[in-house]
Enzyme design. Structure first.
Site, PDB file in Angstrom:
ATOM      1  N   SER A 173      38.731  37.773  36.597  1.00  0.00           N
ATOM      2  CA  SER A 173      37.721  38.370  37.481  1.00  0.00           C
ATOM      3  C   SER A 173      38.330  38.638  38.853  1.00  0.00           C
ATOM      4  CB  SER A 173      36.513  37.445  37.621  1.00  0.00           C
ATOM      5  OG  SER A 173      35.870  37.266  36.377  1.00  0.00           O
ATOM      6  N   GLU A 222      38.644  37.235  44.567  1.00  0.00           N
ATOM      7  CA  GLU A 222      39.115  35.890  44.251  1.00  0.00           C
ATOM      8  C   GLU A 222      40.573  35.925  43.796  1.00  0.00           C
ATOM      9  OE1 GLU A 222      37.883  34.089  40.287  1.00  0.00           O
ATOM     10  OE2 GLU A 222      36.113  35.292  40.763  1.00  0.00           O
TER      11      GLU A 222
END
Length: 361
Positions: free
Chosen positions: A278, A350
């Site tokens: 992700s 992230e």
């Protein structure tokens, strides 16, 4: 006078306290899941926590920058590579358990189970999540199944407070051992073994819920290198000691639970192409997952050089086989800009980008 990279590496190798490998000018693309990036000037792979502390001490004394790399699942190394030293933790992969007493325990979908033991499992920070979940299935230990299929390492899961299927890794953490770069002496390589014990070069963090949050850990923003982690789990075979495997029925039950999550990841396309997982964190206050926001703007399938927003998931950026790190980073910036311009919402990556941009000739 500052030491050269080569002198620094040789000093590590020559220390009688260091076990592991030391290499120079190492191409790093194969050590990240995105499969891009240049070379690192110095790569140190310690075989145990003391060796890590000794290597870090030598590097610190030389005035050389340190980057710590686990499984490389959320890291993109830039095309110009990494100046300084990379400490890889894959040699820190020992797993051991400390079983407690048997107590009444029930499992809804496994009615034969009526008792379990509390298990303190300690694993080195370089232990891969696959090694961990396979080990737990072998010994009948319940509690890490939702992380099955997650690329990366134990240490990385702690540092990022990995979240899988609604479960935060911090929910099972009891304590973490680490090396504090700001606290270790710069002459550990000159010490005797008994002196290291007296110096207590490995620190211990005891879990406190206030330190953790969504994709947040107390290790972020600090110069702490995780060496091992202790987590609290349940042993469904009360006779397991960590040396003899659990009964076949218990093993099969836990393995099936892990395989369920791996199958779900496979169905979602997480293993179709090299990626860093992700790309953006979800902001729960916004009300929509980041992937959905990106999808609704029609950005799935968007290409930039050899990088692409995955056609099957808006929050994955994949390497189509010829991507540069610059392609990936520029596509991340593009997606972030498009989302901000069209929704006013600022995505928070992230994925970590490290190293130097490639200098154009």
């Amino acid at each position: 006078m500052a030491l050269s990279i080569r002198e620094t590496g040789e000093n590590i190798k020559n220390s009688i306290l260091f076990r592991g490998t030391v290499d120079f000018d190492v191409p790093m693309a194969d050590f990240t899941t995105m499969k891009v990036g240049g070379a690192a000037e110095l790569v140190v792979r310690p075989a145990d926590p003391i060796s890590l502390a000794v290597a870090a001490s030598v590097i610190k004394a030389a005035g050389v920058e340190i980057f710590v790399l686990g499984g490389g699942s959320n890291t993109v190394i830039r095309d110009g590579g990494i100046s300084g030293a990379v400490i890889m933790t894959d040699g820190l992969d020992e797993i051991k358990i400390e079983p407690g007493k048997a107590e009444p325990y029930s499992v809804e979908d496994f009615p034969e189970i009526n008792e379990a033991v509390s298990i303190n499992l300690t694993a080195g920070s370089g232990t891969s999540i696959k090694e961990l979940t396979d080990w737990c299935a072998r010994y009948g230990i319940l509690g890490v199944e939702s992380f099955a299929g997650l690329p990366g390492t134990f240490g990385g899961a702690v540092y990022m407070n990995a979240r899988c299927y609604g479960v935060d890794f911090s929910s099972i953490i009891q304590s973490v051992e680490y090396v504090d770069l700001d606290g270790i002496p710069e002459d550990l390589d000159q010490k005797e073994s008994y002196e290291l014990t007296e110096l207590d070069v490995i620190d211990t963090y005891t879990f406190s819920a206030d330190d953790w949050g969504y994709k947040k850990s107390p290790f972020q923003g600090k110069r702490w290198i995780v060496t091992s982690v202790t987590i609290a789990l349940k042993g469904l075979d009360v006779y397991v000691s960590g040396k003899v495997g659990a009964s076949p029925r218990v093993c099969d039950y836990i393995r099936r639970k892990s395989e369920h999550f791996v199958a779900d990841r496979t169905e979602k396309g997480q293993f179709k192409a090299p990626s860093a997982g992700s790309v953006f964190k979800n902001n729960h206050d916004y009300g929509k997952p980041s992937g959905q926001i990106i999808d609704e703007l029609g950005l799935k399938g968007k290409k930039l050089g050899g990088a692409q927003v995955a056609p099957w998931h808006g929050n994955f950026i994949i390497n189509m086989g010829n991507a540069s790190a610059a392609d990936v980073e520029n596509l991340v910036k593009f997606v972030k800009s498009e989302v901000a311009e069209n929704t006013g919402f600022v995505l928070e990556p992230e994925v970590i980008f490290v190293g130097n941009p490639k200098v154009q000739a």
